[in-house]
Design a protein around this motif. Sequence first.
Motif, short mmCIF file in Angstrom:
data_model
loop_
_atom_site.label_atom_id
_atom_site.label_comp_id
_atom_site.label_asym_id
_atom_site.label_seq_id
_atom_site.Cartn_x
_atom_site.Cartn_y
_atom_site.Cartn_z
N GLY A 129 0.79 -1.17 0.02
CA GLY A 129 0.07 0.02 0.13
C GLY A 129 1.06 1.23 0.18
N ALA A 130 0.66 2.25 -0.94
CA ALA A 130 1.67 3.11 -1.37
C ALA A 130 0.87 4.52 -0.86
N GLY A 131 0.07 4.57 0.25
CA GLY A 131 -0.37 5.93 0.80
C GLY A 131 0.83 6.61 1.38
N VAL A 132 0.58 7.64 2.15
CA VAL A 132 1.57 8.31 2.70
C VAL A 132 2.09 7.51 3.77
N ALA A 133 1.52 6.66 4.37
CA ALA A 133 2.12 5.69 5.36
C ALA A 133 3.13 4.66 4.69
N GLY A 134 2.68 4.16 3.53
CA GLY A 134 3.70 3.09 2.89
C GLY A 134 4.87 3.77 2.19
N LEU A 194 7.81 -1.34 -3.02
CA LEU A 194 6.48 -0.92 -2.42
C LEU A 194 5.37 -1.34 -3.59
N VAL A 195 4.32 -2.05 -2.93
CA VAL A 195 3.40 -2.45 -3.99
C VAL A 195 1.99 -1.83 -3.79
N GLU A 196 1.49 -1.03 -4.89
CA GLU A 196 0.30 -0.32 -4.92
C GLU A 196 -0.84 -0.91 -5.81
N LYS A 197 -1.74 -0.96 -5.72
CA LYS A 197 -2.97 -1.37 -6.38
C LYS A 197 -3.37 -0.45 -7.58
N LYS A 198 -3.46 0.64 -6.99
CA LYS A 198 -3.87 1.84 -7.97
C LYS A 198 -2.66 2.16 -9.10
N HIS A 245 -4.80 8.35 -0.43
CA HIS A 245 -5.78 9.47 -0.24
C HIS A 245 -5.15 10.84 -0.13
N LEU A 246 -3.89 10.91 0.33
CA LEU A 246 -3.21 12.05 0.20
C LEU A 246 -3.07 12.74 -0.92
N ALA A 247 -3.06 12.06 -2.03
CA ALA A 247 -3.00 12.68 -3.39
C ALA A 247 -4.43 13.32 -3.82
N ASP A 289 -10.00 -9.81 2.15
CA ASP A 289 -8.89 -10.45 0.99
C ASP A 289 -7.59 -10.47 1.15
N LEU A 290 -7.20 -9.00 1.80
CA LEU A 290 -5.86 -8.99 1.98
C LEU A 290 -5.53 -9.76 3.33
N GLN A 291 -6.42 -9.92 4.38
CA GLN A 291 -6.31 -10.63 5.64
C GLN A 291 -5.90 -11.90 5.36
N GLY A 345 -0.33 3.61 9.81
CA GLY A 345 -1.13 4.53 9.37
C GLY A 345 -2.60 3.91 9.59
N THR A 346 -3.55 4.26 8.66
CA THR A 346 -5.00 4.04 8.83
C THR A 346 -5.21 2.55 8.48
N ALA A 347 -4.32 1.72 7.95
CA ALA A 347 -4.74 0.35 8.10
C ALA A 347 -5.03 -0.34 9.53
N PRO A 390 -8.61 4.59 11.94
CA PRO A 390 -8.64 6.06 11.48
C PRO A 390 -7.79 6.91 12.32
N LYS A 391 -7.04 7.79 11.33
CA LYS A 391 -6.26 8.82 12.00
C LYS A 391 -5.65 9.87 10.82
N ASP A 392 -5.46 10.95 11.27
CA ASP A 392 -4.89 11.92 9.98
C ASP A 392 -3.38 11.67 9.63
N VAL A 393 -2.92 12.54 8.60
CA VAL A 393 -1.79 12.46 8.26
C VAL A 393 -0.72 12.52 9.17
N ILE A 394 -0.60 13.55 10.18
CA ILE A 394 0.38 13.32 11.26
C ILE A 394 0.63 12.27 11.83
N ASP A 395 -0.54 11.71 12.37
CA ASP A 395 -0.29 10.36 13.33
C ASP A 395 -0.14 9.27 12.37
C1 LIG Z 1 -12.07 13.67 3.08
C2 LIG Z 1 -10.85 13.83 3.94
C3 LIG Z 1 -10.18 14.90 4.15
C4 LIG Z 1 -9.12 14.63 4.94
N1 LIG Z 1 -8.30 15.58 5.49
C5 LIG Z 1 -7.18 15.65 6.16
C6 LIG Z 1 -6.47 16.58 6.56
O1 LIG Z 1 -6.73 17.90 6.55
N2 LIG Z 1 -5.35 16.54 7.36
C7 LIG Z 1 -4.74 15.22 7.47
O2 LIG Z 1 -3.61 15.05 8.22
N3 LIG Z 1 -5.23 14.20 7.20
C8 LIG Z 1 -6.62 14.48 6.51
N4 LIG Z 1 -7.23 13.21 6.02
C9 LIG Z 1 -6.92 11.78 6.58
C10 LIG Z 1 -5.56 11.57 5.64
O3 LIG Z 1 -6.24 11.41 4.34
C11 LIG Z 1 -5.23 10.00 5.82
O4 LIG Z 1 -4.79 10.16 7.30
C12 LIG Z 1 -3.93 9.67 5.28
O5 LIG Z 1 -4.29 9.79 3.69
C13 LIG Z 1 -3.82 7.92 5.53
O6 LIG Z 1 -2.72 7.52 4.74
P1 LIG Z 1 -2.71 5.96 4.73
O7 LIG Z 1 -1.33 5.86 3.87
O8 LIG Z 1 -2.80 5.38 5.81
O9 LIG Z 1 -3.89 5.50 3.63
P2 LIG Z 1 -4.30 5.74 2.02
O10 LIG Z 1 -4.21 6.87 1.82
O11 LIG Z 1 -5.72 5.13 2.16
O12 LIG Z 1 -3.38 4.71 1.49
C14 LIG Z 1 -3.39 3.30 1.22
C15 LIG Z 1 -3.08 2.81 -0.08
O13 LIG Z 1 -2.83 1.66 -0.12
C16 LIG Z 1 -3.28 1.03 -1.33
N5 LIG Z 1 -3.76 -0.52 -0.95
C17 LIG Z 1 -4.64 -0.86 -0.15
N6 LIG Z 1 -4.78 -2.06 -0.43
C18 LIG Z 1 -3.62 -2.75 -1.06
C19 LIG Z 1 -3.30 -3.90 -1.37
N7 LIG Z 1 -3.97 -5.04 -1.08
N8 LIG Z 1 -2.16 -4.04 -2.13
C20 LIG Z 1 -1.51 -2.81 -2.63
N9 LIG Z 1 -2.03 -1.66 -2.28
C21 LIG Z 1 -3.14 -1.59 -1.58
C22 LIG Z 1 -4.37 1.71 -1.51
O14 LIG Z 1 -5.04 1.68 -2.82
C23 LIG Z 1 -3.82 3.44 -1.19
O15 LIG Z 1 -2.98 4.01 -2.20
C24 LIG Z 1 -8.54 13.31 5.27
C25 LIG Z 1 -8.99 12.35 4.77
C26 LIG Z 1 -10.32 12.41 4.33
C27 LIG Z 1 -11.05 11.43 3.52
#
Ligand SMILES: Cc1cc2nc3c(=O)[nH]c(=O)nc-3n(C[C@H](O)[C@H](O)[C@H](O)COP(=O)(O)OP(=O)(O)OC[C@H]3O[C@@H](n4cnc5c(N)ncnc54)[C@H](O)[C@@H]3O)c2cc1C
Lengths: 657, 451
Positions: free
Chosen positions: A152-157, A173-177, A183-185, A507-509, A543-545, A548-553
């Motif tokens: 998962g290549a969100g901000v956490a990955g 680093l493996v990403e589905k999209k 979501h950061l994007a 599925d991932l689980q 991360g959010t896996a 729930p939490k924001d980008v900072i945490d």
């Molecule tokens: C409307 C909204 C507003 C927000 N505003 C703020 C803000 O103002 N400030 C702030 O700090 N935070 C904000 N957030 C929260 C922030 O978006 C998240 O904290 C952050 O994006 C979480 O990052 P993540 O990497 O944990 O998850 P994600 O961003 O969900 O990334 C996970 C990635 O893993 C990929 N993935 C999942 N499963 C698999 C798999 N099996 N194989 C390969 N890839 C996979 C997904 O495609 C995705 O790219 C907001 C969120 C929302 C919804």
Amino acid sequence: MKNEEPKIGVYICHCGMNIAGVVNVEEVAQYIGKLPNVVVAKHYVYMCSQPGQALIREDIKQLGLNRVIVASCSPRMHEPTFRKVLGEAGINPFLFEMANIREQVAWAHMREPEKATEKAKALIRMAVARARLLEPISKIEVKVVPRALVIGAGVAGITATIDLAKKGFEVYLVEKKPYVGGHLALLNKLYWGKDASEVYTSLVKKLSHPNIKVLVNSDITKISGHIGNFEVKITQKPRCVTENCNLCGKCEEVCPISVPNEINLGLDQRKAVYLPLPNCYPPKYIIDKENCNSCGECLKVCRKKAINLDEKTREIDIIVGTIVVTSGFEPYKPKGEFGYGKYKDVITQLMLERLLSQNGPTKGELIKPSDGKKPRSISFIMCVGSRQELKEEQGEKPLNAYCSRFCCSSALKNALLIKERYPETQVYIIYRDIRTFGRRHEELYRKCRESWITFIRYKPEEPPKVTEKDGQLVVKVKDWLFKVNMEISTDLVVLVEGMIPREDTADLQAKINVTRSPDGFFQEAHPKMNPLDTFTDGLFIGGTAQGPKDVIDTVYQASGAAAKAAILLSRGRVLIDQVTATVNEEICTGCGKCTKVCPYTAIELDEIKEVAKVYDVKCKGCGSCSSTCPVGAVQVRHFKDAQILTMVENLLPFKED
Amino acid sequence: MSSIEEEQEEQEKQEKQQSVLVLGGGVCGIQVALDLADMGFKVYLVEKKPSIGGHMAQLDKTFPTLDCSACILTPKMVDVARHPNIELLTYSEVLAVSRASKSFEVTILKKSRYVNEDKCTGCGICAQYCPIEVPNEFDQGIGIRKAIYVPFPQAIPLIYTIDKENCIKCGLCERMCEAEAIDHNQQPMKITVTVGSIVVAVGFQLFDAKNKQEYGYGRYDNVITGLDFERLVNAAGPTGGHLARLSDAKIPKKIAFIQCVGSRDEKSGNLNCSRVCCMYAIKQAILAKEHIPDADIHVFYMDIRAYGKGFEEFYTRAKEEFNVKFVRGAVSEIVEIPETKNLIVRVEDTETGELLEKEFDMVVLSVGLTPPSDSEAIENILGISKGEDGFFSSPDPQIFTVDTNIGGIFIAGTAEGPKDIPDSVAQASAAAMKASVALVQLTQEEKHVEK
Ligand SMILES: Cc1cc2nc3c(=O)[nH]c(=O)nc-3n(C[C@H](O)[C@H](O)[C@H](O)COP(=O)(O)OP(=O)(O)OC[C@H]3O[C@@H](n4cnc5c(N)ncnc54)[C@H](O)[C@@H]3O)c2cc1C
Ligand SMILES: Cc1cc2nc3c(=O)[nH]c(=O)nc-3n(C[C@H](O)[C@H](O)[C@H](O)COP(=O)(O)OP(=O)(O)OC[C@H]3O[C@@H](n4cnc5c(N)ncnc54)[C@H](O)[C@@H]3O)c2cc1C
């Protein structure tokens, strides 16, 4: 060792007054001291303290103990502590037994001290019986492949990947999209006007590191193996656009197919060949094979010959030593509440982020989706899909009882931003509690109040209602604080959606074998002391896996998970206790029942010998095989039938053997 | 041996030579130290108090799972004590740090315990005979300790310390000590170490409730703080876990919890939310109910911030299962009834608009978290910056919270702003990660120079 007469030392812990306040420890020690094979029975205020540990070490040396029992708390926290003491004193750490006389005795029977004392005696008597039959357990050494997988290549990955690469390890680093960032994007700004796309750009730049291999458009198909050595199968879907793409965009112009653009949550259309986001990484177009009709128009205009419609799915096999799971979340999708789906101008907050974003469907112009006009009044409804209260009649689907943690601050951020960009707009926040707990977030709240944003507190029993009157949206809500019924004419309703576990979590689980918390997110090994480990060795979460939490945490959690992976990779090897299943080949009939119940694929049928065979490093000693075996051929070391049965026999008082 | 393995071993050896300083031995500093030591670095863990453990060691149970705090903390404390890569320097403070090319030279003052660390066995005979009793800080001054003491029985290290301010030099301890560990002439020691990276985890300080005069803390016996409450319900605490009033040892039947004391409050000089008080008050309300099932409990709050995993569910349990009453309103004043020592709480219920005056047997102030006591000194010694709120702050607090304005120095835990244990522990690991990268980069640079 087997022939050696057991010499057992028993140590009864007061745990301050926790145990000694209920159980008569002196009486228990006297009683236990008289049991056969017990050489010494003592009680002490805190066995886990340094002098408590020293007591055991000394007695092992002086009295030649070869078995130790500590009667204290649950083994969950301190069993490792005492095992290490045994190891230090030169005896096998598994010649140790713990009797839980705190949770199971003192705390459970606080008001019945006499009975509690008797129960303590019984539990320790059972432990003594078991200790007599304990056998040493050896360790298996496993080499750790110096390579990590991040799922998962969100901000956490991305964060975890960069950290591990900088530390000197190879990372996949493996990403589905088709692009990284999760979501950061999609966000417009973070708090205090920090530009999300700037953060994105500076982060993805760091992915160009010799230790990093990014696989987008890819999915994990299978993971087998164990800590230190996971075999991973990855499938990469065709992109149909090669490295040669120079982003000229001609293909997109000529493509005849238009479909709703999922990145903008259906607020606009995209072509079948498209660039997900202008600043996305990797910066390449992609052909959406599901919608492409292979007309070939794009091929004709591509000067760089970067299009290959026949590209095939790629299978990639890698071996890694550790896995960091950063698969993120999914925004809650309203199921028709508050007029969502019925009225076009009832949108989610993520849609609002897209509408406000420079790279969004309107290039940052805030409009009403229904008519493209500027909204003069906006209402945010908070806690949509979060803090849902369970009512009798709603039994069918589990509701999200939890708070989503990021949404209050995020909504206030957007409210403030709208007020700044469009000062004449009326903004209402319809909330339950404002939870701006983050650092400096209270300031955000105050700033909102100073900016004449209206806050209306509703009670969950009387949620706001969204209706339409003469083409005008109206929010009806009872202000709980001022006790007035309000009707707010509003142009845009923003449902502030919470976070939910991804739909494909199960599925991932199934592939990674990580447990989930009651809320559906992946579960940490200990909610306080090990928030980044999982119950599966070698797998870490961030991360959010995890919830729930924001980008900072999210970011510090991800770096922390990377640290855990780095520890494993730095060490290069792990020692695993051989508390595993063994097969008595003489009894085994080769029926194969055990191979079907093993959750770790650790037991297989030896085709030639026609008996079951255990892979020690995979086996977790759960005992499923042992309890399934119809002939009793499978035994788990340290939990052999005899070792358990003797405890049962000794449960009955006054039985002397 | 394959070349990969050799390389790895080589790398390990080089990293071993690298050391790091961790400042503060609370749960956060403990985690930082363990992670870095597990990666193979040499760690100096400096704690100014006689034992590591920080605030977590003082807590009774922890939200939202109600695990016993000491029970989950002590295994990690024990791990610190026995880790071959950790050098534990307790009762010590950092005096000066200077930059020596790429690394830091740190001068540490090891204060005198007046007890020989190598000889003391922690048996405690000295304290049994010591005639001087003083209020025990670890029990928030509710219980007593001797002038020669360990803060709590599971202290790491378990070495006694003489508190010279109160010691009358009667010599009893010296006579009774079989190990001959007492040394009244022990001198403080200066130690200098060279490290490649520093992690600051010096924690927080509780808001001083006396500053909120209208609540009468310090004047009224039965107004206590949340941390006082933790000690009062703890089985190892001064009352053996009996929740009783400090004025007359009676069991309180009506207890009020007052939220946001010293948080979200302009008058107290702290506008921010302290992030843990809602949850610890809910926890304490539940604990109070467990101790005194027929107690009537009110929580006066502005917003209940139950944001973490399992928190909202915990809040719901408090309301539904334990019948804790939550009243939204800011308390303006507490008045003691001199005869009964009961307390009148004046509050406007913002949900009904009513002005309430309610009588309670005990009032618990949910005090907020303020910057660590030494933040000023550490800022001066290390040159790292603080935010407007006084906590240490990263130049990029929106993303990378553990960085500081100085390369190689990192921050974590409540020193970086209020947070609970899970967040402190996760952030600790993040700081360990960043510090390890800084150390690796140092090695690489050195290699480069050598070549
Ligand atoms: C409307 C909204 C507003 C927000 N505003 C703020 C803000 O103002 N400030 C702030 O700090 N935070 C904000 N957030 C929260 C922030 O978006 C998240 O904290 C952050 O994006 C979480 O990052 P993540 O990497 O944990 O998850 P994600 O961003 O969900 O990334 C996970 C990635 O893993 C990929 N993935 C999942 N499963 C698999 C798999 N099996 N194989 C390969 N890839 C996979 C997904 O495609 C995705 O790219 C907001 C969120 C929302 C919804
Ligand atoms: C009443 C109360 C109840 C709580 N209940 C819970 C709960 O149930 N669950 C939960 O998750 N959280 C709870 N918390 C929060 C929890 O206490 C903190 O999250 C945690 O203690 C933070 O750990 P830390 O290591 O960052 O800081 P601290 O625990 O403050 O540790 C910092 C350490 O650094 C040392 N130090 C300070 N300055 C220096 C210096 N200059 N040099 C060397 N060392 C120094 C200190 O002596 C201390 O040992 C509660 C807090 C309070 C006040």
